[in-house]
Scaffold this motif. Structure first.
Motif, PDB file in Angstrom:
ATOM      1  N   ASP A  97       0.223  -1.242   0.330  1.00 30.63           N
ATOM      2  CA  ASP A  97      -0.425   0.080  -0.044  1.00 30.63           C
ATOM      3  C   ASP A  97       1.264   1.184  -0.245  1.00 30.63           C
ATOM      4  OD1 ASP A  97      -2.337  -1.182  -0.185  1.00 30.63           O
ATOM      5  OD2 ASP A  97      -2.705  -1.958   2.410  1.00 30.63           O
ATOM      6  N   LEU A  98       2.093   1.224  -0.139  1.00 31.69           N
ATOM      7  CA  LEU A  98       2.985   2.367  -0.756  1.00 31.69           C
ATOM      8  C   LEU A  98       3.523   2.417  -1.437  1.00 31.69           C
ATOM      9  CD1 LEU A  98       4.538   1.714   3.122  1.00 31.69           C
ATOM     10  CD2 LEU A  98       3.246   3.300   2.583  1.00 31.69           C
ATOM     11  N   TYR A  99       3.639   1.407  -2.348  1.00 35.12           N
ATOM     12  CA  TYR A  99       4.609   1.793  -3.510  1.00 35.12           C
ATOM     13  C   TYR A  99       3.603   0.622  -4.632  1.00 35.12           C
ATOM     14  CZ  TYR A  99       8.308   2.048  -0.406  1.00 35.12           C
ATOM     15  OH  TYR A  99       8.720   3.163   0.124  1.00 35.12           O
ATOM     16  N   PRO A 100       2.651   1.797  -6.126  1.00 34.70           N
ATOM     17  CA  PRO A 100       2.593   0.784  -6.868  1.00 34.70           C
ATOM     18  C   PRO A 100       3.260  -0.317  -7.558  1.00 34.70           C
ATOM     19  CG  PRO A 100       2.301   2.977  -7.646  1.00 34.70           C
ATOM     20  CD  PRO A 100       3.799   3.037  -5.710  1.00 34.70           C
ATOM     21  N   HIS A 101       4.722  -0.488  -7.691  1.00 38.10           N
ATOM     22  CA  HIS A 101       5.395  -2.037  -7.965  1.00 38.10           C
ATOM     23  C   HIS A 101       5.086  -2.692  -7.046  1.00 38.10           C
ATOM     24  CE1 HIS A 101       7.951  -0.382  -4.870  1.00 38.10           C
ATOM     25  NE2 HIS A 101       8.866  -1.347  -5.234  1.00 38.10           N
ATOM     26  N   ALA A 102       4.881  -2.441  -5.474  1.00 38.92           N
ATOM     27  CA  ALA A 102       4.584  -3.656  -4.609  1.00 38.92           C
ATOM     28  C   ALA A 102       3.248  -4.285  -4.464  1.00 38.92           C
ATOM     29  CB  ALA A 102       5.139  -2.538  -3.237  1.00 38.92           C
ATOM     30  N   HIS A 103       2.376  -3.294  -4.918  1.00 40.85           N
ATOM     31  CA  HIS A 103       0.898  -3.413  -4.934  1.00 40.85           C
ATOM     32  C   HIS A 103       0.958  -4.471  -6.552  1.00 40.85           C
ATOM     33  CE1 HIS A 103      -3.627  -3.048  -5.093  1.00 40.85           C
ATOM     34  NE2 HIS A 103      -2.950  -2.782  -3.659  1.00 40.85           N
ATOM     35  N   LYS A 154     -18.003  19.082   3.614  1.00 37.81           N
ATOM     36  CA  LYS A 154     -16.452  19.133   2.351  1.00 37.81           C
ATOM     37  C   LYS A 154     -15.640  17.307   2.785  1.00 37.81           C
ATOM     38  CE  LYS A 154     -14.076  22.526   2.931  1.00 37.81           C
ATOM     39  NZ  LYS A 154     -12.507  24.511   3.054  1.00 37.81           N
ATOM     40  N   VAL A 155     -15.650  16.380   1.492  1.00 35.67           N
ATOM     41  CA  VAL A 155     -15.091  14.823   2.014  1.00 35.67           C
ATOM     42  C   VAL A 155     -14.144  14.734   1.568  1.00 35.67           C
ATOM     43  CG1 VAL A 155     -16.125  12.898   0.520  1.00 35.67           C
ATOM     44  CG2 VAL A 155     -18.081  14.336   1.009  1.00 35.67           C
ATOM     45  N   ALA A 156     -13.482  13.936   1.446  1.00 39.05           N
ATOM     46  CA  ALA A 156     -12.177  13.472   1.408  1.00 39.05           C
ATOM     47  C   ALA A 156     -12.282  11.625   1.522  1.00 39.05           C
ATOM     48  CB  ALA A 156     -11.440  13.203   2.106  1.00 39.05           C
ATOM     49  N   VAL A 157     -11.388  10.687   1.093  1.00 39.46           N
ATOM     50  CA  VAL A 157     -11.583   9.900   0.464  1.00 39.46           C
ATOM     51  C   VAL A 157     -10.113   9.081   0.886  1.00 39.46           C
ATOM     52  CG1 VAL A 157     -11.462   7.706  -1.088  1.00 39.46           C
ATOM     53  CG2 VAL A 157     -13.236   9.739  -1.436  1.00 39.46           C
ATOM     54  N   VAL A 158     -10.012   8.178   2.106  1.00 35.91           N
ATOM     55  CA  VAL A 158      -8.913   8.567   3.246  1.00 35.91           C
ATOM     56  C   VAL A 158      -8.861   6.255   2.487  1.00 35.91           C
ATOM     57  CG1 VAL A 158      -7.068   8.258   4.530  1.00 35.91           C
ATOM     58  CG2 VAL A 158      -8.966  10.282   4.052  1.00 35.91           C
ATOM     59  N   SER A 159      -7.434   6.017   1.487  1.00 39.27           N
ATOM     60  CA  SER A 159      -7.276   4.526   1.388  1.00 39.27           C
ATOM     61  C   SER A 159      -6.283   4.229   1.381  1.00 39.27           C
ATOM     62  CB  SER A 159      -7.923   4.814  -0.182  1.00 39.27           C
ATOM     63  OG  SER A 159      -7.949   2.988  -0.524  1.00 39.27           O
ATOM     64  N   ASN A 160      -5.962   3.303   2.469  1.00 38.83           N
ATOM     65  CA  ASN A 160      -4.746   1.749   1.608  1.00 38.83           C
ATOM     66  C   ASN A 160      -4.556   1.432   0.707  1.00 38.83           C
ATOM     67  OD1 ASN A 160      -3.954   2.824   4.658  1.00 38.83           O
ATOM     68  ND2 ASN A 160      -4.311   0.800   5.384  1.00 38.83           N
ATOM     69  N   ILE A 161      -3.960   1.722  -0.533  1.00 42.35           N
ATOM     70  CA  ILE A 161      -4.494   1.048  -2.052  1.00 42.35           C
ATOM     71  C   ILE A 161      -2.584   1.565  -2.868  1.00 42.35           C
ATOM     72  CG2 ILE A 161      -5.041   3.595  -2.752  1.00 42.35           C
ATOM     73  CD1 ILE A 161      -7.169   1.589  -4.230  1.00 42.35           C
ATOM     74  N   GLY A 162      -2.653   1.237  -3.569  1.00 37.78           N
ATOM     75  CA  GLY A 162      -1.100   1.021  -4.493  1.00 37.78           C
ATOM     76  C   GLY A 162      -1.437   1.580  -6.076  1.00 37.78           C
ATOM     77  N   PHE A 163      -2.232   2.354  -6.272  1.00 34.72           N
ATOM     78  CA  PHE A 163      -2.983   2.384  -7.101  1.00 34.72           C
ATOM     79  C   PHE A 163      -4.118   3.834  -6.556  1.00 34.72           C
ATOM     80  CE2 PHE A 163      -5.819  -0.509  -6.585  1.00 34.72           C
ATOM     81  CZ  PHE A 163      -7.262  -0.460  -7.124  1.00 34.72           C
ATOM     82  N   ASP A 164      -3.869   4.451  -8.014  1.00 37.25           N
ATOM     83  CA  ASP A 164      -4.530   5.889  -8.551  1.00 37.25           C
ATOM     84  C   ASP A 164      -6.466   5.716  -8.746  1.00 37.25           C
ATOM     85  OD1 ASP A 164      -5.832   8.830  -8.279  1.00 37.25           O
ATOM     86  OD2 ASP A 164      -4.334   8.838 -10.213  1.00 37.25           O
ATOM     87  N   LEU A 177     -17.835  14.503  -6.440  1.00 36.84           N
ATOM     88  CA  LEU A 177     -18.294  15.076  -5.048  1.00 36.84           C
ATOM     89  C   LEU A 177     -17.442  15.120  -4.231  1.00 36.84           C
ATOM     90  CD1 LEU A 177     -21.248  13.073  -6.480  1.00 36.84           C
ATOM     91  CD2 LEU A 177     -21.176  15.619  -5.973  1.00 36.84           C
ATOM     92  N   VAL A 178     -15.777  14.889  -4.642  1.00 40.99           N
ATOM     93  CA  VAL A 178     -15.089  14.519  -3.751  1.00 40.99           C
ATOM     94  C   VAL A 178     -14.269  15.427  -3.308  1.00 40.99           C
ATOM     95  CG1 VAL A 178     -12.881  13.206  -3.294  1.00 40.99           C
ATOM     96  CG2 VAL A 178     -15.163  11.771  -3.752  1.00 40.99           C
ATOM     97  N   ASP A 179     -13.334  16.470  -2.549  1.00 41.90           N
ATOM     98  CA  ASP A 179     -12.390  17.491  -2.497  1.00 41.90           C
ATOM     99  C   ASP A 179     -10.853  16.878  -2.128  1.00 41.90           C
ATOM    100  OD1 ASP A 179     -15.212  19.504  -2.333  1.00 41.90           O
ATOM    101  OD2 ASP A 179     -15.185  18.299  -0.796  1.00 41.90           O
ATOM    102  N   ALA A 180     -10.732  16.204  -2.297  1.00 41.26           N
ATOM    103  CA  ALA A 180      -9.439  15.325  -1.758  1.00 41.26           C
ATOM    104  C   ALA A 180     -10.001  13.303  -1.784  1.00 41.26           C
ATOM    105  CB  ALA A 180      -8.830  16.384  -0.381  1.00 41.26           C
ATOM    106  N   TYR A 181      -8.520  13.436  -1.816  1.00 38.69           N
ATOM    107  CA  TYR A 181      -7.453  12.158  -1.561  1.00 38.69           C
ATOM    108  C   TYR A 181      -6.660  12.101  -1.414  1.00 38.69           C
ATOM    109  CZ  TYR A 181     -11.200  11.370  -6.124  1.00 38.69           C
ATOM    110  OH  TYR A 181     -12.336  11.636  -6.309  1.00 38.69           O
ATOM    111  N   ALA A 182      -6.983  11.053  -0.343  1.00 41.12           N
ATOM    112  CA  ALA A 182      -5.369  11.164   0.428  1.00 41.12           C
ATOM    113  C   ALA A 182      -5.160   9.278   0.896  1.00 41.12           C
ATOM    114  CB  ALA A 182      -5.413  11.353   1.842  1.00 41.12           C
ATOM    115  N   LEU A 183      -4.114   9.181  -0.430  1.00 39.10           N
ATOM    116  CA  LEU A 183      -4.119   7.309  -0.626  1.00 39.10           C
ATOM    117  C   LEU A 183      -2.711   7.413  -0.167  1.00 39.10           C
ATOM    118  CD1 LEU A 183      -5.618   7.913  -4.657  1.00 39.10           C
ATOM    119  CD2 LEU A 183      -6.582   7.623  -2.369  1.00 39.10           C
ATOM    120  N   SER A 184      -2.720   6.213   0.582  1.00 41.64           N
ATOM    121  CA  SER A 184      -1.433   5.747   1.114  1.00 41.64           C
ATOM    122  C   SER A 184      -0.200   5.875   0.268  1.00 41.64           C
ATOM    123  CB  SER A 184      -1.395   4.478   1.949  1.00 41.64           C
ATOM    124  OG  SER A 184      -2.361   3.386   1.156  1.00 41.64           O
ATOM    125  N   TYR A 185      -0.257   5.190  -0.529  1.00 37.82           N
ATOM    126  CA  TYR A 185       0.998   5.388  -1.500  1.00 37.82           C
ATOM    127  C   TYR A 185       1.495   6.618  -2.108  1.00 37.82           C
ATOM    128  CZ  TYR A 185      -1.284   6.407  -6.013  1.00 37.82           C
ATOM    129  OH  TYR A 185      -2.261   6.965  -7.576  1.00 37.82           O
TER     130      TYR A 185
END
Length: 254
Positions: A97-103, A154-164, A177-185
């Motif tokens: 969940d930190l690097y796309p290649h690892a996911h 306001k809305v944010a998506v917070v996800s443990n994920i390795g891709f956009d 409808l989403v203001d921000a994305y906090a993605l783990s990677y």
């Protein structure tokens, strides 16, 4: 979602009518988990059939069902955790969940432990994660996001994920409808680390004490350590209601 409960007193009648109700802290923003909260991966059988078709293989439903069961046991992205992670994949799994290649490497590696007899199937299975057809938004997702937008929350998506996941929201017509994305990677932190929740609140310009985190796992509940309120929903199968409407009761009717 009470902030501080009012002390109880033995009284009745007019005294009760005059006493203010227990206070709720205002919700200025809602942070949503992605998988299991706003959307679910497609049915396992359809997942296998679609991936096999891209590899030029046409499977009957009996064989596809058996193969899906074996792949779920091995470990599917967005599905159950693997029964066992081979030592050669341990580092990729830890960093998934930190690097796309690892996911990609972790999940294609797990799929390759299943001998399906179809060239390229592991990569085709992973590619289903990256397209909107590989996911199913929950029935209430759009309505809840629209209600929050109309109310100025306001809305944010917070996800443990390795891709956009932004292209998925765009394809579903939900990106506005989403203001921000906090993605783990991208953030470099994974839930339940409070840092990822603080980052999401910073993106929205709100204090964590004015944010409600909505998810379906103990990792999502880690937002409490960041100062947020938390709502944990049951994780429902694709296409089935998961109680997401309760967010509006807490955020808009408190």
């Amino acid at each position: 979602m009470p902030d501080h409960a009012e002390p109880s007193h033995a009284s009745s009648g007019a005294d009760d009518a005059d006493r203010p109700s227990p206070s709720r802290r205002p919700v200025a923003a809602v942070l949503f988990d992605f998988h299991g909260t706003l959307a679910q991966v497609e049915d396992p059988l359809e997942w296998v059939l679609a991936a096999a078709a891209t590899c030029g293989a046409e499977l009957d439903r009996v064989r596809a069902t058996a193969l899906a069961d074996r792949l779920l046991t091995a470990g599917r992205a967005g599905g159950p955790l693997p029964a066992r992670v081979p030592p050669r994949l341990a580092e990729l799994w830890a960093d998934r969940d930190l690097y796309p290649h690892a996911h990609r490497g972790a999940y294609t590696g797990l799929a390759e432990t299943v001998d399906a007899g179809i060239d390229g199937l592991a990569d085709a299975l992973y590619e289903r994660l990256l397209v909107p057809e590989g996911w199913v938004p929950y029935p209430d997702t759009e309505a809840v996001l629209k209600a929050l937008r109309q109310a100025g929350v306001k809305v944010a998506v917070v996800s443990n994920i390795g891709f956009d996941i932004r292209p998925l929201f765009a394809a579903w017509g939900l990106d506005g409808l989403v203001d921000a994305y906090a993605l783990s990677y991208e953030v470099g932190r994974c839930k339940p680390d409070p840092g990822i929740f603080w980052r999401a609140c910073g993106m929205l310009g709100v204090d964590p004490e004015q944010a409600l985190m909505v998810g379906d796992t103990p990792a999502d509940a880690g937002a409490v350590r960041a100062g947020c309120a938390v709502l944990v929903l049951p994780c429902a199968d694709a296409g089935r209601p998961n109680g997401l409407g309760a967010v509006l009761d807490l955020a808009l009717r408190g």
